[in-house]
Design a protein around this motif. Structure first.
Motif, mmCIF file in Angstrom:
data_model
loop_
_atom_site.group_PDB
_atom_site.id
_atom_site.type_symbol
_atom_site.label_atom_id
_atom_site.label_comp_id
_atom_site.label_asym_id
_atom_site.label_seq_id
_atom_site.Cartn_x
_atom_site.Cartn_y
_atom_site.Cartn_z
ATOM 1 N N HIS A 32 0.850 -1.189 0.000
ATOM 2 C CA HIS A 32 0.000 0.000 0.000
ATOM 3 C C HIS A 32 0.887 1.241 0.000
ATOM 4 O O HIS A 32 2.038 1.203 0.427
ATOM 5 N N MET A 33 0.327 2.343 -0.516
ATOM 6 C CA MET A 33 1.109 3.579 -0.637
ATOM 7 C C MET A 33 1.238 4.327 0.685
ATOM 8 O O MET A 33 2.052 5.233 0.799
ATOM 9 N N ALA A 34 0.400 3.976 1.680
ATOM 10 C CA ALA A 34 0.338 4.737 2.936
ATOM 11 C C ALA A 34 -0.046 6.191 2.662
ATOM 12 O O ALA A 34 0.462 7.125 3.278
ATOM 13 N N GLY A 35 -0.957 6.366 1.698
ATOM 14 C CA GLY A 35 -1.451 7.685 1.332
ATOM 15 C C GLY A 35 -2.280 7.577 0.067
ATOM 16 O O GLY A 35 -2.213 6.578 -0.652
ATOM 17 N N ASN A 36 -3.056 8.597 -0.202
ATOM 18 C CA ASN A 36 -3.944 8.584 -1.369
ATOM 19 C C ASN A 36 -3.210 9.192 -2.564
ATOM 20 O O ASN A 36 -3.571 10.242 -3.082
ATOM 21 N N GLY A 37 -2.165 8.495 -3.004
ATOM 22 C CA GLY A 37 -1.299 9.028 -4.041
ATOM 23 C C GLY A 37 -1.842 8.854 -5.443
ATOM 24 O O GLY A 37 -2.622 7.951 -5.730
ATOM 25 N N THR A 38 -1.419 9.722 -6.333
ATOM 26 C CA THR A 38 -1.672 9.562 -7.756
ATOM 27 C C THR A 38 -0.659 8.559 -8.308
ATOM 28 O O THR A 38 0.287 8.165 -7.621
ATOM 29 N N LEU A 39 -0.825 8.171 -9.547
ATOM 30 C CA LEU A 39 0.138 7.261 -10.153
ATOM 31 C C LEU A 39 1.526 7.897 -10.208
ATOM 32 O O LEU A 39 2.527 7.286 -9.831
ATOM 33 N N ALA A 40 1.569 9.149 -10.655
ATOM 34 C CA ALA A 40 2.848 9.858 -10.719
ATOM 35 C C ALA A 40 3.417 10.103 -9.329
ATOM 36 O O ALA A 40 4.632 9.987 -9.107
ATOM 37 N N GLY A 41 2.522 10.434 -8.391
ATOM 38 C CA GLY A 41 2.961 10.688 -7.023
ATOM 39 C C GLY A 41 3.545 9.450 -6.376
ATOM 40 O O GLY A 41 4.545 9.524 -5.647
ATOM 41 N N CYS A 42 2.941 8.298 -6.657
ATOM 42 C CA CYS A 42 3.461 7.038 -6.120
ATOM 43 C C CYS A 42 4.867 6.781 -6.644
ATOM 44 O O CYS A 42 5.785 6.476 -5.876
ATOM 45 N N CYS A 43 5.049 6.923 -7.948
ATOM 46 C CA CYS A 43 6.360 6.661 -8.549
ATOM 47 C C CYS A 43 7.419 7.621 -8.021
ATOM 48 O O CYS A 43 8.547 7.221 -7.716
ATOM 49 N N SER A 44 7.053 8.900 -7.905
ATOM 50 C CA SER A 44 7.996 9.892 -7.382
ATOM 51 C C SER A 44 8.389 9.574 -5.947
ATOM 52 O O SER A 44 9.545 9.710 -5.555
ATOM 53 N N SER A 45 7.400 9.113 -5.166
ATOM 54 C CA SER A 45 7.646 8.818 -3.759
ATOM 55 C C SER A 45 8.594 7.638 -3.588
ATOM 56 O O SER A 45 9.576 7.714 -2.839
ATOM 57 N N VAL A 46 8.316 6.531 -4.277
ATOM 58 C CA VAL A 46 9.182 5.363 -4.112
ATOM 59 C C VAL A 46 10.569 5.627 -4.705
ATOM 60 O O VAL A 46 11.574 5.141 -4.183
ATOM 61 N N GLN A 47 10.643 6.410 -5.770
ATOM 62 C CA GLN A 47 11.929 6.772 -6.352
ATOM 63 C C GLN A 47 12.766 7.582 -5.362
ATOM 64 O O GLN A 47 13.962 7.350 -5.209
ATOM 65 N N SER A 48 12.117 8.510 -4.665
ATOM 66 C CA SER A 48 12.833 9.351 -3.699
ATOM 67 C C SER A 48 13.353 8.546 -2.511
ATOM 68 O O SER A 48 14.302 8.947 -1.851
ATOM 69 N N ARG A 49 12.714 7.390 -2.250
ATOM 70 C CA ARG A 49 13.142 6.537 -1.141
ATOM 71 C C ARG A 49 14.166 5.486 -1.606
ATOM 72 O O ARG A 49 14.532 4.596 -0.836
ATOM 73 N N GLY A 50 14.572 5.569 -2.856
ATOM 74 C CA GLY A 50 15.539 4.609 -3.366
ATOM 75 C C GLY A 50 14.925 3.297 -3.778
ATOM 76 O O GLY A 50 15.605 2.269 -3.822
ATOM 77 N N GLY A 51 13.627 3.309 -4.097
ATOM 78 C CA GLY A 51 12.942 2.092 -4.487
ATOM 79 C C GLY A 51 12.207 2.251 -5.801
ATOM 80 O O GLY A 51 12.373 3.238 -6.519
ATOM 81 N N SER A 52 11.379 1.272 -6.113
ATOM 82 C CA SER A 52 10.574 1.294 -7.321
ATOM 83 C C SER A 52 9.484 0.243 -7.184
ATOM 84 O O SER A 52 9.429 -0.493 -6.193
ATOM 85 N N CYS A 53 8.603 0.155 -8.166
ATOM 86 C CA CYS A 53 7.569 -0.872 -8.185
ATOM 87 C C CYS A 53 7.262 -1.191 -9.646
ATOM 88 O O CYS A 53 7.587 -0.410 -10.541
ATOM 89 N N ASN A 54 6.668 -2.323 -9.891
ATOM 90 C CA ASN A 54 6.265 -2.650 -11.258
ATOM 91 C C ASN A 54 4.994 -1.904 -11.642
ATOM 92 O O ASN A 54 4.926 -1.264 -12.686
ATOM 93 N N TYR A 55 3.968 -1.973 -10.787
ATOM 94 C CA TYR A 55 2.690 -1.325 -11.069
ATOM 95 C C TYR A 55 2.242 -0.479 -9.877
ATOM 96 O O TYR A 55 2.634 -0.729 -8.729
ATOM 97 N N CYS A 56 1.386 0.511 -10.177
ATOM 98 C CA CYS A 56 0.731 1.287 -9.130
ATOM 99 C C CYS A 56 -0.732 1.481 -9.528
ATOM 100 O O CYS A 56 -1.066 1.525 -10.715
ATOM 101 N N ILE A 57 -1.589 1.571 -8.507
ATOM 102 C CA ILE A 57 -3.030 1.711 -8.722
ATOM 103 C C ILE A 57 -3.537 2.855 -7.865
ATOM 104 O O ILE A 57 -3.271 2.896 -6.652
ATOM 105 N N ASP A 58 -4.257 3.812 -8.455
ATOM 106 C CA ASP A 58 -4.803 4.913 -7.669
ATOM 107 C C ASP A 58 -6.206 4.563 -7.176
ATOM 108 O O ASP A 58 -6.762 3.497 -7.497
ATOM 109 N N SER A 59 -6.806 5.464 -6.387
ATOM 110 C CA SER A 59 -8.091 5.172 -5.762
ATOM 111 C C SER A 59 -9.250 5.146 -6.750
ATOM 112 O O SER A 59 -10.346 4.678 -6.418
ATOM 113 N N SER A 60 -9.037 5.625 -7.965
ATOM 114 C CA SER A 60 -10.059 5.542 -9.004
ATOM 115 C C SER A 60 -9.952 4.255 -9.814
ATOM 116 O O SER A 60 -10.741 4.020 -10.728
ATOM 117 N N GLY A 61 -8.973 3.435 -9.484
ATOM 118 C CA GLY A 61 -8.791 2.167 -10.180
ATOM 119 C C GLY A 61 -7.917 2.243 -11.407
ATOM 120 O O GLY A 61 -7.831 1.275 -12.171
#
Length: 297
Positions: A32-61
């Protein structure tokens, strides 16, 4: 190896937080994102923490790609898990303590998991409650509460619905399954006076369940609980070089300080979060994780 056709967006930013896989894809790890992030916001967040993910899903699906499925993303704090898993970050439309996930996000996650399984030859998604299954959680590999109580509690349901899709059976698009069962929120089954609500929908009951309370089915069985903070007082010795102090019990709370002296500190309250014991500092500075980082003095 292609990405899912269900994804309608792809990260345009740069990241070097990925590797060539050394294992065939045979797992899925949902975070989970631990927040109501957008797709871009999720990617920016995990990138800033030195990580990444394959997929992300926002609250609109909506589903997005950060790192192509053919690569191992840095998501689960475990190289071995991430080499064989497709990792998914899901937005939360509710905050601590339950970190609720929207129906649309959960439905999208189920469809995405089924698509991943079909394209990678995974015949069945098997949730076992530990790493022996092929549906795994971040908190099994690191000191984290991810994927949160709500989404974590949905893993058996997710596996069941994905397997329905894999077998060609129909699956409900309404992830908040309503039954004739009445779910009651109380301190204990016997303490009817403590009841703060009764609901036909389990998800609704979980939303109002607070510390020290449980959700009970019509047979009096506790199907969900939120631990109460335990009053206590004792001293602990810090055994790690640096231990974060957080504003509350759990990694979802912000860091407000750091202990680096390996000293002895007094704990005045305890709370168990995602299998880890957290202690409240007598100084009032905040909470520290006791599991694995301290010993009683």
């Amino acid at each position: 190896m292609s990405n899912s056709s269900l994804a309608t967006w792809k990260w345009s930013g740069t990241t070097d937080h990925y590797n060539i896989r050394d294992h065939a894809i045979d797992r899925i790890t949902i975070h989970h994102m631990a927040g109501n992030g957008t797709l871009a916001g999720c990617c920016s967040s995990v990138q800033s923490r030195g990580g990444s993910c394959n997929y992300c899903i926002d609250s609109s699906g909506n589903i997005g790609v950060m790192v192509d499925e053919k690569y191992r993303a840095w998501t689960s704090s475990s190289r071995e898990n991430d080499m064989r898993a497709v990792t998914i970050e899901v937005a939360n439309d509710g905050g601590d303590p339950n970190w609720h996930v929207s129906d649309k996000a959960l439905a999208a996650c189920i469809k995405l998991c089924a698509d991943i399984c079909k394209r990678n030859g995974i015949k069945k998604l098997n949730y076992t409650g530990d790493t022996s299954g092929n549906l795994t959680m971040h908190r099994w590999f690191a000191a984290t509460g991810c994927p949160g109580p709500y989404l974590g509690g949905k893993f058996p349901y997710i596996a069941t619905e994905v397997n329905k899709l894999l077998s060609g059976s129909s699956t409900s698009t309404n992830t908040q399954t309503t039954t004739t069962t009445i779910y009651r929120v109380r301190k204990s089954w016997a303490d009817s006076k403590s009841q703060i609500g009764a609901y036909k929908n389990l998800s609704s009951a979980k939303k109002v369940c607070k510390a020290g309370y449980s959700v009970f089915d019509e047979n009096g069985k506790a199907v969900y609980s939120v631990p109460a903070a335990t009053s206590t007082s004792y001293k602990v010795k810090i055994t790690t070089d640096a231990l974060n102090i957080r504003s509350g019990a759990g990694v979802s709370y912000k860091i407000v300080g750091c202990i680096k002296d390996k000293g002895i500190y007094t704990i005045t309250a305890e709370k168990t979060v995602s299998g880890q014991v957290w202690g409240k500092l007598k100084s009032g500075a905040g909470w520290i994780c006791l599991t694995g980082y301290t010993r009683k003095a």
